[in-house]
Write a protein that holds these residues in place. Structure first.
Motif, short mmCIF file in Angstrom:
data_model
loop_
_atom_site.label_atom_id
_atom_site.label_comp_id
_atom_site.label_asym_id
_atom_site.label_seq_id
_atom_site.Cartn_x
_atom_site.Cartn_y
_atom_site.Cartn_z
N ILE A 148 -21.50 -1.04 5.89
CA ILE A 148 -21.87 0.33 5.54
C ILE A 148 -20.91 1.31 6.21
CG2 ILE A 148 -23.62 2.08 5.95
CD1 ILE A 148 -25.71 -0.14 5.43
N ALA A 149 -20.61 1.07 7.49
CA ALA A 149 -19.72 1.98 8.19
C ALA A 149 -18.32 1.95 7.60
CB ALA A 149 -19.67 1.61 9.68
N GLY A 150 -17.81 0.73 7.35
CA GLY A 150 -16.47 0.60 6.79
C GLY A 150 -16.36 1.25 5.42
N SER A 151 -17.35 0.96 4.56
CA SER A 151 -17.32 1.52 3.20
C SER A 151 -17.44 3.03 3.24
CB SER A 151 -18.48 0.96 2.38
OG SER A 151 -18.42 -0.44 2.36
N ALA A 152 -18.31 3.52 4.11
CA ALA A 152 -18.51 4.97 4.19
C ALA A 152 -17.24 5.66 4.65
CB ALA A 152 -19.67 5.29 5.14
N LEU A 153 -16.56 5.04 5.60
CA LEU A 153 -15.32 5.64 6.10
C LEU A 153 -14.25 5.67 5.00
CD1 LEU A 153 -13.95 6.79 8.65
CD2 LEU A 153 -13.01 4.50 9.04
N PHE A 154 -14.11 4.55 4.31
CA PHE A 154 -13.13 4.48 3.21
C PHE A 154 -13.48 5.52 2.14
CE2 PHE A 154 -11.49 2.57 -0.79
CZ PHE A 154 -10.14 2.54 -0.46
N ALA A 155 -14.78 5.63 1.83
CA ALA A 155 -15.21 6.60 0.83
C ALA A 155 -14.92 8.02 1.29
CB ALA A 155 -16.71 6.43 0.54
N LEU A 156 -15.14 8.27 2.57
CA LEU A 156 -14.93 9.61 3.10
C LEU A 156 -13.47 10.03 2.97
CD1 LEU A 156 -16.32 11.97 4.64
CD2 LEU A 156 -15.52 10.89 6.74
N ALA A 202 -12.27 12.41 -0.09
CA ALA A 202 -11.81 13.76 0.25
C ALA A 202 -10.48 14.07 -0.43
CB ALA A 202 -11.66 13.89 1.77
N ILE A 203 -9.63 13.06 -0.56
CA ILE A 203 -8.35 13.28 -1.24
C ILE A 203 -8.57 13.35 -2.76
CG2 ILE A 203 -6.07 12.32 -1.71
CD1 ILE A 203 -6.18 11.06 1.10
N SER A 204 -9.36 12.40 -3.27
CA SER A 204 -9.55 12.34 -4.73
C SER A 204 -10.24 13.60 -5.26
CB SER A 204 -10.40 11.12 -5.09
OG SER A 204 -9.87 9.95 -4.54
N LEU A 205 -11.17 14.14 -4.49
CA LEU A 205 -11.94 15.29 -4.99
C LEU A 205 -11.12 16.58 -5.01
CD1 LEU A 205 -15.51 14.64 -3.59
CD2 LEU A 205 -14.85 14.90 -5.98
N ARG A 206 -9.91 16.51 -4.47
CA ARG A 206 -9.03 17.67 -4.64
C ARG A 206 -8.53 17.75 -6.08
NH1 ARG A 206 -6.37 20.12 -0.56
NH2 ARG A 206 -4.37 20.01 -1.61
N THR A 207 -8.69 16.66 -6.82
CA THR A 207 -8.19 16.63 -8.19
C THR A 207 -9.36 16.62 -9.18
OG1 THR A 207 -8.23 14.24 -8.37
CG2 THR A 207 -6.27 15.22 -7.40
N LYS A 208 -9.03 16.79 -10.46
CA LYS A 208 -10.07 16.80 -11.48
C LYS A 208 -9.66 15.95 -12.68
CE LYS A 208 -10.70 21.45 -11.97
NZ LYS A 208 -10.27 22.30 -10.89
N GLY A 209 -10.63 15.69 -13.55
CA GLY A 209 -10.34 15.08 -14.85
C GLY A 209 -9.65 13.75 -14.75
N TYR A 257 -20.45 10.64 -2.84
CA TYR A 257 -19.46 9.58 -2.92
C TYR A 257 -19.58 8.63 -1.73
CZ TYR A 257 -14.90 7.64 -4.29
OH TYR A 257 -13.89 6.81 -4.71
N VAL A 258 -19.82 9.21 -0.55
CA VAL A 258 -19.94 8.40 0.67
C VAL A 258 -21.24 7.58 0.65
CG1 VAL A 258 -20.22 8.50 3.17
CG2 VAL A 258 -18.49 9.91 2.06
N MET A 281 0.82 -1.22 0.00
CA MET A 281 0.00 0.00 0.00
C MET A 281 0.85 1.26 0.00
SD MET A 281 -2.79 -1.29 2.78
CE MET A 281 -3.49 0.34 3.05
N LEU A 282 2.17 1.04 0.22
CA LEU A 282 3.06 2.18 0.44
C LEU A 282 3.01 3.21 -0.68
CD1 LEU A 282 4.76 2.53 2.91
CD2 LEU A 282 6.74 1.65 1.68
N ILE A 283 3.08 2.73 -1.93
CA ILE A 283 3.13 3.70 -3.03
C ILE A 283 1.80 4.45 -3.17
CG2 ILE A 283 4.93 2.61 -4.39
CD1 ILE A 283 2.66 1.36 -6.05
N TYR A 284 0.70 3.79 -2.78
CA TYR A 284 -0.58 4.50 -2.86
C TYR A 284 -0.68 5.56 -1.78
CZ TYR A 284 -1.47 0.59 -5.89
OH TYR A 284 -1.38 -0.33 -6.90
N ILE A 285 -0.09 5.22 -0.62
CA ILE A 285 -0.04 6.23 0.44
C ILE A 285 0.84 7.40 0.01
CG2 ILE A 285 0.67 6.62 2.84
CD1 ILE A 285 0.00 3.61 3.32
N LEU A 286 1.96 7.04 -0.65
CA LEU A 286 2.85 8.08 -1.20
C LEU A 286 2.08 8.98 -2.17
CD1 LEU A 286 5.87 9.07 -1.65
CD2 LEU A 286 5.90 7.54 -3.61
N MET A 287 1.33 8.33 -3.06
CA MET A 287 0.57 9.10 -4.04
C MET A 287 -0.44 10.01 -3.37
SD MET A 287 -2.14 7.65 -6.82
CE MET A 287 -3.29 7.31 -5.53
N ALA A 288 -1.16 9.46 -2.36
CA ALA A 288 -2.15 10.27 -1.66
C ALA A 288 -1.48 11.47 -1.00
CB ALA A 288 -2.88 9.42 -0.63
#
Lengths: 248, 307, 334
Positions: free
Chosen positions: C112-120, C124-131, C233-234, B283-290
């Motif tokens: 549901i809790a686990g998925s929601a947390l992972f999604a959150l 939150a990181i992914s939505l800082r980016t676009k395209g 997303y969550v 998972m390390l490289i994905y953490i790096l990417m994040a």
């Protein structure tokens, strides 16, 4: 000085090109202030800086007593500074009413409501209908926005800006691309808006500007070369040389 | 310990170089054509299969490689003409779909032609030895050759991009594609060229790993994801970013897998350390990417400063 | 019912617009669900009870596709890591079962809790980016989750693990019966359909739809898209996690193969080919995809090549009309 909008030494450059080169301007509440200038003078950049969609390099903008220089577009709208777009920017797939109701929704309560249908919220719709009535689009309320004529879309733009509850409207070339009759309707509309809103109007149509504006500023290559009442500006030799000379 | 670190750093460098070869073409394709190409990993696979086939036909790895490269180039150009050229002005979602479909076709096609069983390519005799590192550790010559070949290719690419007219157009295209077409450049030919070049580079990477990994259907899938990580970290469209990020990812991944558990063992009991290490390492490289994206949403070398 | 007269009035003004989830989509959805409801007795009558098992799988993937439609079709986020949530849901079943918790509701809650947390967090990181960045980063996070579960040697690592038995409901092995299980899955699908239709028509859904159509416009009236897109997303992640719980029970087996990026790609294919942003289309897409898979894999072992070719040809030659074509093919009145 109790200006509603107060701009101090605002700057923006792209590399060596100074697009906004030290603009300072005060717009008192209730004024319709027109910004004119030849193509490429930096009018649209200036509007982007005021609305917050573009960051300024330096300078300060105060609105309604608060420093908004570093606020996002969203935060500026919430303080009452709304804009319309030069290129029509509406939600084509929404109905005309829903376009405006969405703007009303933005300032009336949380939008994190998931279970009641937004389209049947009568309070939102009633306010939206009022804004539509002000721009004479009430009879088009249930049409899909994308099917309106160009002039009607420009009217809808203004209705949306009104519906945000703005104190001041930044209108970016509202007459762009409109025919003579459509233009006349919009000019008439802006004349009515003057009584209730402070307006900054960016416009190419000189006839409209001199008919509507309380004061006019002339923007050339990122600098304001003149500000004053329409007659004085029209008579200003520097303005005539830089700009009006084109038409004369 | 230092020896192991050196060895793993070299392995990481070699892995990074491979990632760069695949990523270089892909980042140009992203940057210039604004095309998201999921099928790029398949080109890597095709390169490996072509090399395996030509090597076994001619009995010589070098002749096999020399035949595989133009074949990969040709394959890339044919794909570009048939499919990708029709995708440039589509939205990203349609590109994702079409190239996803293409992966299904090509993976299955490879299976039909070469069978599902892995192929192996022998390391050519003159490159089969190893050189001593410090102490008892040795490093295979072939891996050194991969590193060298990759560095030479990177240098060649740098020269192409920074010093030639085509490179100038590529750089301009990565920043502002409409401008390039406004200059009256034959954009169609430029795109075809970039695509062919990208296919050949990916094919070259596939050819170089053929003797050290097994050649099998689906081998392009995993490297594709790693390549995406590289491009995202480096910044879309930037060759320099791809190079830096590829080495970074290669080294972090390889070194992390070995040293992660070792470091953790000094922090917790051995069995927990080994499970945690095994969990964290991939998972390390994905953490790096994040982490990189959190600080710089457009990667290390964003488009405006792309070179 | 939740569709209002306003939207249908807009529909009337421009009947050609496919994206509006109008009355047609609602009727299409109800017809699909009704067909599902009568399937078990029909299968028995036709002497093919195994059909129920296949149909259960279709229903479960329809739930997953439905959740992706909220992200893709309404939220305008091209997420390529959606299958990760299927995995979270499936592993919630096997992990809790190993801890002695067999109750379906508790397992669903954990999923549901686990998925929601992972999604959150990842959202939150992914939505800082676009395209293309967004596409690639969601793909990478999906792979991260995949490798996480591969590394869980206690649960079989790469090979996965077989469930001892299906989850219990109210302490009883209710869902061991295939038909009962089918109807439970179908009830979840129907509830998800109604819930999501309500959500997209709400204030929240309106902001989401507006942002999809014209992001800058929405900012200019005072909506910051981030929070709304992240919430969508969550919600979608949580719902897909629930589908994962059902999937584990259907296959009685859990492995990282549930959450490969190819699986994420297949979910996208279902949603897009069925018609994005209509919800009904996602269900129709799941039906179309899995039926086609079933038929093709019966004809040739190399069915992937045919399937891939169909996808490529549809994208290339039915420009802008994929959804329309597919809903004509599969969705009937959708």
């Amino acid at each position: 000085m109790s200006a509603l909008l107060s701009i101090r030494d605002l700057r923006k450059s792209y590399g060596a090109l100074k697009v906004t080169d030290g603009i300072s301007l005060d717009v008192p509440a209730g004024e319709l202030h027109a910004i004119i200038g030849p193509n490429g003078a930096g009018k649209t950049t200036f509007i982007h800086q005021l609305s917050g969609s573009l960051k300024s390099d330096s300078g300060a903008v105060h609105f309604d007593g608060a420093d908004i220089t570093r606020l996002s577009m969203v935060a500026r709208v919430k303080r009452g500074l709304a804009r319309s777009f030069q290129i029509t920017s509406i939600l084509d797939g929404f109905s005309v009413l829903e376009n405006v109701a969405t703007a009303v929704q933005a300032r009336s309560g949380s939008s994190f409501r998931f279970l009641t249908p937004a389209a049947s919220e009568t309070a939102l719709n009633a306010e939206a209908m009022e804004a539509l009535a002000r721009v004479n689009l009430a009879d088009r309320a249930h049409r899909q926005a994308g099917t309106l004529s160009h002039g009607e879309k420009r009217q809808l733009e203004i209705a949306i800006a009104l519906a945000t509850g703005a104190k001041m409207l930044l209108l970016d070339e509202p007459l762009a691309g409109t025919g003579h009759e459509e233009g006349a309707i919009l000019i008439d509309l802006m004349r009515q808006l003057k009584s209730t809103h402070t307006i900054m109007l960016i416009e190419h149509d000189m006839e409209a500007v001199f008919a509507l504006a309380d004061r006019v500023s002339v923007l050339v290559y990122g600098k304001l070369i003149a500000t004053g009442d329409p007659a004085a500006v029209r008579a200003d030799p520097a303005v005539r040389a830089a700009y009006l000379g084109e038409d004369a | 310990m230092t020896n192991l670190l050196l060895l793993q750093a070299l392995n990481g460098l070699q892995f990074g170089i491979l990632l760069f070869l695949v990523a270089a073409g892909l980042t140009l394709i992203f940057g210039i054509m604004d095309l998201i190409n999921l099928a790029h990993g398949v080109l890597y696979m095709v390169g490996a299969y072509l090399t395996a086939t030509f090597t076994s036909l001619t009995g010589d790895f070098f002749i096999g490689l020399a035949l595989a490269l133009p074949a990969a180039l040709l394959f890339g150009i044919v794909l570009e003409r048939l499919i990708f050229s029709q995708l440039y002005d589509r939205d990203h979602l349609e590109q994702v779909l079409a190239t996803f479909g293409l992966i299904l076709i090509l993976n299955e096609g490879v299976k039909m032609i070469w069978g599902a069983a892995p192929l192996s390519v022998p390391i050519p005799d003159i490159l089969s030895g190893s050189v001593p590192l410090i102490g008892p550790m040795r490093f295979p010559v072939f891996r050194i050759v991969i590193i060298a070949a990759g560095l030479v290719t990177a240098l060649g690419l740098w020269f192409l991009v920074a010093r030639t007219r085509i490179g100038m157009l590529l750089r301009a295209g990565a920043t502002n594609a409409p401008m390039v077409s406004a200059l009256g450049v034959d954009v169609k030919r430029l795109f075809m060229l970039v695509f062919g070049l990208g296919a050949m580079l990916a094919g070259f990477a596939g050819a170089m790993v053929a003797p050290i990994l097994s050649v099998e259907p689906g081998m392009g899938n995993n490297i594709l994801i790693l390549t995406f990580v590289v491009i995202v970290i480096g910044g879309v469209g930037s060759i320099r970013g791809a190079f830096v990020a590829a080495i970074l990812v290669g080294v972090v991944d390889t070194v992390g897998r070995t040293f992660g558990p070792i470091i953790l063992r000094s922090l917790m009991d051995p069995s927990a350390a080994s499970q945690t290490g095994r969990t964290l390492a991939p998972m390390l490289i994905y953490i790096l990417m994040a982490a990189v994206l959190f600080a710089r949403p457009s990667g290390l070398f964003p488009k405006a400063g792309a070179s | 019912m939740s569709e209002t007269t306003l939207t249908s009035a807009a529909d009337a003004a421009s009947p050609a617009r496919p994206r509006l989830a109008g009355r047609g989509a609602l009727i299409g959805g109800i017809v699909l669900l009704a067909l599902f409801a009568v399937l078990p007795p029909a299968a028995t009558a036709m002497g093919d009870p195994f059909l129920v098992v296949t149909a259960t799988r279709i229903v479960i993937f329809a739930i997953a596709a439905l959740s992706l439609d909220l992200v893709l079709g309404y939220g305008a986020m091209v997420s390529f890591g959606h299958a990760a949530f299927l995995g979270f849901g499936a592993y919630a079943v096997v992990i809790l079962a190993a801890a002695g918790i067999d109750d379906l509701l508790l397992q669903s809650l954990a999923a549901i809790a686990g998925s929601a947390l992972f999604a959150l967090v990842t959202g939150a990181i992914s939505l800082r980016t676009k395209g293309v960045y967004f596409i690639m980063i969601t793909l990478a996070f999906g792979q991260m989750a995949y490798f996480f579960f591969v590394s869980l040697s206690a649960f079989g690592g790469d090979d996965g693990r077989t469930l001892q038995h299906r989850s219990t409901l109210f302490g009883a092995p209710l869902i061991e019966n295939d038909v009962t299980f089918y109807y439970i899955a179908l009830a979840v699908l129907a509830a998800a359909f109604v819930l999501l239709r309500t959500v997209v028509a709400s204030r929240f859904g309106r902001v989401l739809r507006g942002t999809r159509d014209n992001r800058v416009r929405m900012q200019a009236i005072g909506f910051a898209p981030f929070g709304y897109q992240l919430t969508a997303y969550v919600i979608a992640g949580a719902l897909c996690g629930l589908a994962g719980v059902l999937l584990a029970n259907q296959t009685e087996f859990v492995s990282p193969a549930f959450m490969t990026w190819q699986r994420s790609g297949e979910l996208i294919v279902m949603v897009v080919l069925g018609g994005m942003g209509t919800l009904t289309g996602a269900i129709a897409g799941a039906v179309g995809f899995l039926v086609l898979e079933e038929v093709l894999s019966g004809l040739t072992e190399h069915w992937h090549i045919v399937f891939g070719a169909i996808i490529v040809l549809l994208v290339l030659y039915t420009r802008g009309g994929i959804a329309g074509l597919f809903s004509r093919l599969f969705g009937g009145r959708a």
